[in-house]
Design a protein around this motif. Structure first.
Motif, PDB file in Angstrom:
ATOM      1  N   ILE A 120     -20.372  23.979 102.675  1.00 54.22           N
ATOM      2  CA  ILE A 120     -20.803  25.263 103.218  1.00 54.22           C
ATOM      3  C   ILE A 120     -19.797  25.645 104.297  1.00 54.22           C
ATOM      4  CG2 ILE A 120     -22.681  26.540 104.307  1.00 54.22           C
ATOM      5  CD1 ILE A 120     -24.592  24.316 103.367  1.00 54.22           C
ATOM      6  N   GLY A 121     -19.118  26.778 104.119  1.00 47.89           N
ATOM      7  CA  GLY A 121     -18.057  27.147 105.049  1.00 47.89           C
ATOM      8  C   GLY A 121     -18.178  28.564 105.552  1.00 47.89           C
ATOM      9  N   VAL A 122     -17.512  28.833 106.669  1.00 54.96           N
ATOM     10  CA  VAL A 122     -17.561  30.136 107.314  1.00 54.96           C
ATOM     11  C   VAL A 122     -16.242  30.873 107.088  1.00 54.96           C
ATOM     12  CG1 VAL A 122     -16.642  29.395 109.550  1.00 54.96           C
ATOM     13  CG2 VAL A 122     -18.276  31.288 109.456  1.00 54.96           C
ATOM     14  N   ASP A 123     -16.311  32.203 107.034  1.00 54.71           N
ATOM     15  CA  ASP A 123     -15.100  32.999 106.826  1.00 54.71           C
ATOM     16  C   ASP A 123     -14.255  33.089 108.090  1.00 54.71           C
ATOM     17  OD1 ASP A 123     -17.050  34.653 108.079  1.00 54.71           O
ATOM     18  OD2 ASP A 123     -15.930  36.434 107.486  1.00 54.71           O
ATOM     19  N   GLY A 124     -14.880  32.910 109.256  1.00 56.00           N
ATOM     20  CA  GLY A 124     -14.147  32.992 110.511  1.00 56.00           C
ATOM     21  C   GLY A 124     -15.101  33.075 111.685  1.00 56.00           C
ATOM     22  N   TYR A 125     -14.547  33.267 112.868  1.00 55.00           N
ATOM     23  CA  TYR A 125     -15.375  33.342 114.070  1.00 55.00           C
ATOM     24  C   TYR A 125     -14.598  34.088 115.146  1.00 55.00           C
ATOM     25  CZ  TYR A 125     -12.380  29.517 115.696  1.00 55.00           C
ATOM     26  OH  TYR A 125     -11.309  28.750 116.059  1.00 55.00           O
ATOM     27  N   VAL A 126     -15.295  34.420 116.222  1.00 52.51           N
ATOM     28  CA  VAL A 126     -14.684  35.089 117.370  1.00 52.51           C
ATOM     29  C   VAL A 126     -14.850  34.183 118.585  1.00 52.51           C
ATOM     30  CG1 VAL A 126     -14.733  37.106 118.877  1.00 52.51           C
ATOM     31  CG2 VAL A 126     -15.194  37.367 116.425  1.00 52.51           C
ATOM     32  N   LEU A 177     -20.288  30.311 100.907  1.00 51.16           N
ATOM     33  CA  LEU A 177     -19.572  31.065 101.937  1.00 51.16           C
ATOM     34  C   LEU A 177     -20.549  31.790 102.851  1.00 51.16           C
ATOM     35  CD1 LEU A 177     -16.970  32.171 103.206  1.00 51.16           C
ATOM     36  CD2 LEU A 177     -17.099  34.070 101.571  1.00 51.16           C
ATOM     37  N   LEU A 178     -20.419  31.521 104.143  1.00 49.91           N
ATOM     38  CA  LEU A 178     -21.138  32.282 105.155  1.00 49.91           C
ATOM     39  C   LEU A 178     -20.207  33.366 105.677  1.00 49.91           C
ATOM     40  CD1 LEU A 178     -23.390  32.863 107.224  1.00 49.91           C
ATOM     41  CD2 LEU A 178     -22.350  31.108 108.692  1.00 49.91           C
ATOM     42  N   ARG A 179     -20.551  34.616 105.407  1.00 49.45           N
ATOM     43  CA  ARG A 179     -19.775  35.749 105.931  1.00 49.45           C
ATOM     44  C   ARG A 179     -20.285  36.030 107.345  1.00 49.45           C
ATOM     45  NH1 ARG A 179     -20.268  36.780 100.367  1.00 49.45           N
ATOM     46  NH2 ARG A 179     -18.303  37.400  99.356  1.00 49.45           N
ATOM     47  N   TYR A 180     -19.553  35.551 108.306  1.00 51.54           N
ATOM     48  CA  TYR A 180     -19.978  35.616 109.709  1.00 51.54           C
ATOM     49  C   TYR A 180     -19.088  36.546 110.523  1.00 51.54           C
ATOM     50  CZ  TYR A 180     -21.091  33.752 114.410  1.00 51.54           C
ATOM     51  OH  TYR A 180     -21.454  33.602 115.733  1.00 51.54           O
TER      52      TYR A 180
END
Length: 681
Positions: free
Chosen positions: A194-200, A227-230
């Protein structure tokens, strides 16, 4: 503010009523008696924890502990439980009392003035929906599900869904580099990622889709990618596509309606794999079990951190952490006791271009946190920045401050007491703890009913047979020390100690990690002093100790003296011992912007060390650097720097992807090379 009754008093009253044991933990002597019983009668103590927290099992346990041995202790054979079952026992009562499960904010939400509240029924629904989806992917007991996710509710939902199935969870923070993540995940061969597209972070956006693609390409065991669209709701998942791998959208997987049915599991069924820092070699994949983690989390959260069920006490828990630090695990751990958890994802100091360390304090105020925790370095930074949180945020609900990660300097105690609100007219309760990833718990910590002495942790934790030991004798035993610095050891097993290391069938790597110095006794790798009143002081890592002219001293003592100087933001010292030659001890310091290490400041630093420690501990040389190498969890990398300067090849010393600030490494490599050349000449 009227404080709820301390949880430890509720527990000791229960002991009197149900066990006929009379302890009064409101005095040092009374707590010492309670602690000595807890480590002298392991079966009685841990059995009382099981009964006091009413752990549910469809089958009875045959005994609490088969045999007092380390490693290999077998706890509660015959019992069945599930971490997730314990979490959601609190859902209905908490919801009826109007207490949410989670409060969440990230940087974007902070700027917009919004905060997300997740109710207990909603948390349960999302966990059930994702668990059902994972089951549909073929995830079964013992399968590994890995996550490359930030500190958000999505991560807690994912963990609980995985654990409910009896699958094994493992997470890395998305600010980690791909090599560091692969060093961890490759060892355990996950079926799902389970992965994230990015972060701030700090106002800067970080696209992690290319990294996620690299992880997937180099983890052939992964059959399903979620995919977690974050960062970007329109992120294109096509980059992650590949033959033999099915893609899923996280939001869709948690949108369904399902009934949560956590599987009953043996007490020692694996719950998660966590990792050693990985700064000097391949990270150790440490396996913990459902039962041990449930008991340690409940004991630590309620009895030592004084967290009650929010439906009863209104408690709200926040510990600033990334998912790459074991303190993240204390967030779902607080849910085990029915406590609302306050989660913040982002830079605690706000935007990088306009730093403001009051940011995280304002979040704590808005979330109504009653317990605020962070690494000791965070408080030091607040002190150095001269911020005064109580003047800019309403922290009136706050009644406890936690600290860990490194020793909290005495100045840190003073800053907290000065700038936090008074509670019942007294200084706020300050509870530094020390433990580790290794057993996902604390060896020494706090107690709400005991006095706090600056520079000390209040007590040894219940059930933790912690002592300070001398060097081993001919039989491999140490002498127990009081009011002297010694090796931190635990002489008896605890339920949350590792079940094993992954791919360590013989157990040799596990034994070598903790039982090499004192056979059958856990050596933690820290210097500790047990004070005559039962408190404890940690002096830093025992393998990076200063040993000048036969006088050994933990590095934390030197840091306290150096970092008390207003010009110094950070520091690191190593003692290089050479066979046949005099030792060499350099000190590296990070100074405030615009400050230069001149002769006057150098002299003042030397005098401060001489006054605080001794003339023996004055460094040979002092160097100004841009940054001190630190692990992702914020620990100073003393041993890697020491090894580098002793001649170990750089590639064996530093794992750059496992560092918080790898950009500072080239300076140290150049320094080491110049020293080596000078010595060769």
């Amino acid at each position: 503010m009227t404080l709820p009754e301390a949880q430890i008093l509720r527990y000791t009253r229960w002991l009197a009523e149900h066990r006929g044991l009379d302890f009064d933990p409101r005095s040092v002597e009374g707590y010492d008696a309670l602690w000595r019983w807890s480590v002298g009668d392991l079966r009685g103590f841990w059995g009382s924890v099981w009964d006091y927290f009413a752990i549910e099992s469809p089958t009875p346990h045959e005994t609490v502990l088969v045999e007092e041995v380390m490693p290999g202790a077998c706890w509660f054979p015959g019992a069945q439980l599930n971490y997730v079952q314990q979490v959601f026992r609190h859902a209905d009562a908490a919801h009826a009392a109007g207490q949410p499960a989670l409060l969440f904010q990230n940087e974007r939400m902070r700027e917009a003035g919004t905060m997300k509240q997740i109710t207990w029924p909603e948390l349960r629904r999302q966990v059930a929906s994702l668990a059902q989806a994972l089951r549909g992917m073929g995830v079964q007991r013992g399968d590994r599900v890995c996550a490359f996710l930030p500190n958000t509710p999505h991560t807690i939902v994912s963990f609980l869904a995985v654990a409910s199935l009896g699958a094994i969870w493992s997470v890395c923070s998305p600010d980690m580099g791909p090599l560091a993540v692969l060093d961890r995940f490759k060892q355990i061969e996950p079926k799902v990622l389970i992965g994230v597209d990015g972060y701030v972070y700090g106002g800067v956006e970080h696209d992690r889709l290319p990294v996620l693609r690299q992880l997937l390409d180099e983890l052939p065991s992964v059959q399903h990618a979620v995919l977690l669209r974050y960062r970007d709701e329109a992120a294109d998942a096509a980059l992650l596509a590949a033959p033999g791998r099915t893609l899923h959208d996280f939001a869709a997987l948690v949108a369904g309606e399902a009934t949560l049915q956590p599987e009953w599991l043996p007490f020692d069924h694996p719950l998660w794999v966590v990792y050693s820092s990985g700064t000097t070699g391949l990270p150790k994949p440490i396996v913990h079990g459902h039962g041990g983690i449930v008991l340690e989390s409940l004991k630590m959260g309620a009895l030592h951190n004084n967290l009650g069920a929010s439906a009863d006490t209104g408690d709200r828990y926040h510990w600033y952490s990334s998912t790459g630090w074991i303190m993240w695990n204390t967030q779902p751990g607080a849910l085990l006791g029915g406590t609302t958890v306050c989660i913040y994802d982002g830079n605690p100091g706000g935007r990088i271009v306009a730093p403001d360390l009051n940011t995280i304090w304002r979040f704590a105020a808005d979330a109504g946190a009653t317990f605020f925790g962070a690494g000791a370095a965070f408080y030091a930074n607040c002190l150095k920045a001269g911020i005064e949180p109580a003047k800019v945020a309403d922290l009136s609900r706050l009644r406890a401050i936690g600290s860990t990660g490194s020793p909290l300097a005495i100045d840190g105690y003073h800053w907290i007491w000065k700038h936090m609100p008074k509670v019942d007219g007294r200084d706020i309760w300050l509870t530094p703890i020390a433990g580790g990833t290794d057993f996902a718990g604390a060896f020494v910590g706090g107690l709400a009913t005991l006095p706090v002495v600056e520079g000390e942790m209040q007590c040894r934790c219940l059930g933790a047979a912690v002592e300070a030991w001398s060097e081993p004798d001919a039989n491999g035993r140490g002498r127990s020390l009081v009011d002297e610095v010694g090796e931190l050891v635990c002489t008896k097993p605890m339920p949350s100690m590792p079940l094993r290391f992954w791919n360590d069938e013989s157990g040799r790597r596990y034994r070598d990690s903790y039982f090499d110095m004192y056979p059958g006794v856990w050596r933690h790798g820290d210097w500790i002093r047990i004070t005559p009143r039962g408190g404890a002081i940690i002096y830093g890592r025992s393998d990076a100790t200063i040993n000048r002219h036969g006088i050994r001293m933990g590095t934390a003592e030197l840091y306290r003296a150096v970092e008390a100087q207003p010009e110094v933001l950070d520091s690191l010292v190593v003692d290089l011992e050479y066979l046949g030659r005099e030792s060499y001890m350099p000190l590296f310091v990070v100074l405030r912007e615009g400050v230069v290490l001149d002769a006057a400041l150098t002299k003042r630093l030397r005098e401060a060390i001489k006054t605080a420690l001794s003339a023996r501990h004055v460094p040979n040389e002092i160097f100004q650097v841009e940054a001190i190498p630190r692990t992702l969890s914020g620990k100073k990398m003393e041993l890697p720097v020491k090894k580098l300067l002793m001649g170990t090849p750089p590639e064996q010393v530093f794992k750059l992807d496992a560092m918080a600030n790898a950009a500072c490494v080239p300076w140290f490599l150049d320094f080491a090379a110049k020293r080596a050349a000078a010595h060769a000449g």
